[in-house]
Design a protein around this motif. Structure first.
Motif, PDB file in Angstrom:
ATOM      1  N   SER A  96       0.834  -1.197   0.000  1.00 23.83           N
ATOM      2  CA  SER A  96       0.000   0.000   0.000  1.00 23.83           C
ATOM      3  C   SER A  96       0.875   1.256   0.000  1.00 23.83           C
ATOM      4  CB  SER A  96      -0.922   0.005   1.218  1.00 23.83           C
ATOM      5  OG  SER A  96      -0.167   0.065   2.404  1.00 23.83           O
ATOM      6  N   THR A  97       0.284   2.364  -0.399  1.00 22.54           N
ATOM      7  CA  THR A  97       1.012   3.636  -0.424  1.00 22.54           C
ATOM      8  C   THR A  97       0.569   4.493   0.750  1.00 22.54           C
ATOM      9  OG1 THR A  97      -0.653   4.630  -1.852  1.00 22.54           O
ATOM     10  CG2 THR A  97       1.222   3.578  -2.932  1.00 22.54           C
ATOM     11  N   ARG A  98       1.404   5.449   1.109  1.00 21.39           N
ATOM     12  CA  ARG A  98       1.054   6.370   2.179  1.00 21.39           C
ATOM     13  C   ARG A  98       1.667   7.726   1.909  1.00 21.39           C
ATOM     14  NH1 ARG A  98       4.475   4.140   7.292  1.00 21.39           N
ATOM     15  NH2 ARG A  98       5.847   2.864   6.076  1.00 21.39           N
ATOM     16  N   GLN A  99       1.283   8.686   2.715  1.00 20.23           N
ATOM     17  CA  GLN A  99       1.787  10.037   2.525  1.00 20.23           C
ATOM     18  C   GLN A  99       3.245  10.112   2.950  1.00 20.23           C
ATOM     19  OE1 GLN A  99      -0.737  12.880   4.371  1.00 20.23           O
ATOM     20  NE2 GLN A  99      -2.563  12.198   3.297  1.00 20.23           N
ATOM     21  N   THR A 100       3.906  11.204   2.546  1.00 19.89           N
ATOM     22  CA  THR A 100       5.326  11.363   2.845  1.00 19.89           C
ATOM     23  C   THR A 100       5.559  11.459   4.352  1.00 19.89           C
ATOM     24  OG1 THR A 100       5.127  13.747   2.606  1.00 19.89           O
ATOM     25  CG2 THR A 100       5.782  12.507   0.654  1.00 19.89           C
ATOM     26  N   PHE A 101       6.768  11.121   4.768  1.00 14.83           N
ATOM     27  CA  PHE A 101       7.135  11.163   6.171  1.00 14.83           C
ATOM     28  C   PHE A 101       7.389  12.598   6.628  1.00 14.83           C
ATOM     29  CE2 PHE A 101       8.465   6.896   4.871  1.00 14.83           C
ATOM     30  CZ  PHE A 101       7.854   6.143   5.868  1.00 14.83           C
ATOM     31  N   LYS A 102       7.152  12.852   7.900  1.00  9.01           N
ATOM     32  CA  LYS A 102       7.472  14.145   8.490  1.00  9.01           C
ATOM     33  C   LYS A 102       8.977  14.211   8.730  1.00  9.01           C
ATOM     34  CE  LYS A 102       3.196  14.034  11.087  1.00  9.01           C
ATOM     35  NZ  LYS A 102       2.626  13.943  12.421  1.00  9.01           N
ATOM     36  N   LYS A 103       9.504  15.401   8.855  1.00  3.52           N
ATOM     37  CA  LYS A 103      10.925  15.557   9.188  1.00  3.52           C
ATOM     38  C   LYS A 103      11.145  15.040  10.598  1.00  3.52           C
ATOM     39  CE  LYS A 103      12.170  18.978   5.976  1.00  3.52           C
ATOM     40  NZ  LYS A 103      13.317  18.794   5.192  1.00  3.52           N
ATOM     41  N   SER A 104      12.176  14.223  10.760  1.00  2.00           N
ATOM     42  CA  SER A 104      12.397  13.590  12.056  1.00  2.00           C
ATOM     43  C   SER A 104      13.143  14.497  13.024  1.00  2.00           C
ATOM     44  CB  SER A 104      13.174  12.291  11.882  1.00  2.00           C
ATOM     45  OG  SER A 104      14.495  12.563  11.468  1.00  2.00           O
ATOM     46  N   GLY A 105      13.959  15.384  12.510  1.00  3.43           N
ATOM     47  CA  GLY A 105      14.749  16.229  13.388  1.00  3.43           C
ATOM     48  C   GLY A 105      15.995  15.531  13.900  1.00  3.43           C
ATOM     49  N   TYR A 106      16.169  14.263  13.544  1.00  8.94           N
ATOM     50  CA  TYR A 106      17.336  13.498  13.989  1.00  8.94           C
ATOM     51  C   TYR A 106      18.540  13.872  13.141  1.00  8.94           C
ATOM     52  CZ  TYR A 106      20.365   9.633  15.185  1.00  8.94           C
ATOM     53  OH  TYR A 106      21.427   8.893  15.607  1.00  8.94           O
ATOM     54  N   ILE A 107      19.673  14.091  13.774  1.00  7.15           N
ATOM     55  CA  ILE A 107      20.905  14.425  13.072  1.00  7.15           C
ATOM     56  C   ILE A 107      21.929  13.331  13.374  1.00  7.15           C
ATOM     57  CG2 ILE A 107      22.798  16.079  12.857  1.00  7.15           C
ATOM     58  CD1 ILE A 107      20.791  18.237  13.757  1.00  7.15           C
ATOM     59  N   ALA A 108      22.457  12.721  12.328  1.00  9.65           N
ATOM     60  CA  ALA A 108      23.480  11.685  12.497  1.00  9.65           C
ATOM     61  C   ALA A 108      24.796  12.350  12.892  1.00  9.65           C
ATOM     62  CB  ALA A 108      23.654  10.904  11.210  1.00  9.65           C
ATOM     63  N   HIS A 109      25.458  11.780  13.880  1.00 11.36           N
ATOM     64  CA  HIS A 109      26.714  12.339  14.379  1.00 11.36           C
ATOM     65  C   HIS A 109      27.934  11.527  13.970  1.00 11.36           C
ATOM     66  CE1 HIS A 109      24.566  15.284  16.744  1.00 11.36           C
ATOM     67  NE2 HIS A 109      23.777  14.314  17.180  1.00 11.36           N
ATOM     68  N   GLY A 110      27.722  10.435  13.243  1.00  7.00           N
ATOM     69  CA  GLY A 110      28.836   9.608  12.810  1.00  7.00           C
ATOM     70  C   GLY A 110      28.409   8.658  11.702  1.00  7.00           C
ATOM     71  N   VAL A 111      29.414   8.044  11.087  1.00  9.18           N
ATOM     72  CA  VAL A 111      29.169   7.103   9.997  1.00  9.18           C
ATOM     73  C   VAL A 111      28.372   5.908  10.526  1.00  9.18           C
ATOM     74  CG1 VAL A 111      30.290   5.598   8.309  1.00  9.18           C
ATOM     75  CG2 VAL A 111      31.252   7.834   8.810  1.00  9.18           C
ATOM     76  N   LEU A 112      27.382   5.482   9.764  1.00 13.81           N
ATOM     77  CA  LEU A 112      26.486   4.367  10.073  1.00 13.81           C
ATOM     78  C   LEU A 112      25.646   4.592  11.332  1.00 13.81           C
ATOM     79  CD1 LEU A 112      28.775   1.324   9.192  1.00 13.81           C
ATOM     80  CD2 LEU A 112      27.047   2.417   7.764  1.00 13.81           C
ATOM     81  N   ASP A 113      25.531   5.848  11.740  1.00 20.44           N
ATOM     82  CA  ASP A 113      24.696   6.191  12.885  1.00 20.44           C
ATOM     83  C   ASP A 113      23.215   6.084  12.521  1.00 20.44           C
ATOM     84  OD1 ASP A 113      24.307   6.959  15.497  1.00 20.44           O
ATOM     85  OD2 ASP A 113      24.428   9.103  15.073  1.00 20.44           O
TER      86      ASP A 113
END
Length: 73
Positions: free
Chosen positions: A10-27
Motif C-alpha cells: 500500500s502507499t502512504r503520505q510522505t514522512f514528516k521531518k524527524s529532526g534526527y541528526i546523524a553524528h557519525g558514519v552508520l549512525d
C-alpha cells in the motif's frame, strides 16, 4: 497475497521531518527496495536494494532477483 504483504504494497503520505541528526558514519541508515524493472539484467536481477548512510551519504546498491516477504516464509 498474505495479510503481511497487503500493507507492504500500500502507499502512504510522505514522512514528516524527524529532526534526527546523524553524528557519525552508520549512525543512521536509510534502506529502500526499488520496484521491479521491465527488463531483467544479464544476471536475471529485477529489483534493487539501496542503503544510504545519513552522515556520509555513501550509497550501497545490491541487485536481487526477487523480493521475498520474510513473513511468508
Amino acid at each position: 497475497m498474505c495479510e503481511a504483504c497487503k500493507p507492504g504494497k500500500s502507499t502512504r503520505q510522505t514522512f514528516k521531518k524527524s529532526g534526527y541528526i546523524a553524528h557519525g558514519v552508520l549512525d543512521f541508515v536509510h534502506a529502500d527496495v526499488w520496484r521491479p524493472t521491465k527488463e531483467p539484467s544479464f544476471a536475471g536481477n529485477r529489483y534493487f536494494v539501496t542503503f544510504i548512510d545519513d552522515y556520509s551519504r555513501k550509497v550501497w546498491l545490491y541487485c536481487i532477483k526477487k523480493k521475498v516477504c520474510f513473513m511468508c516464509l
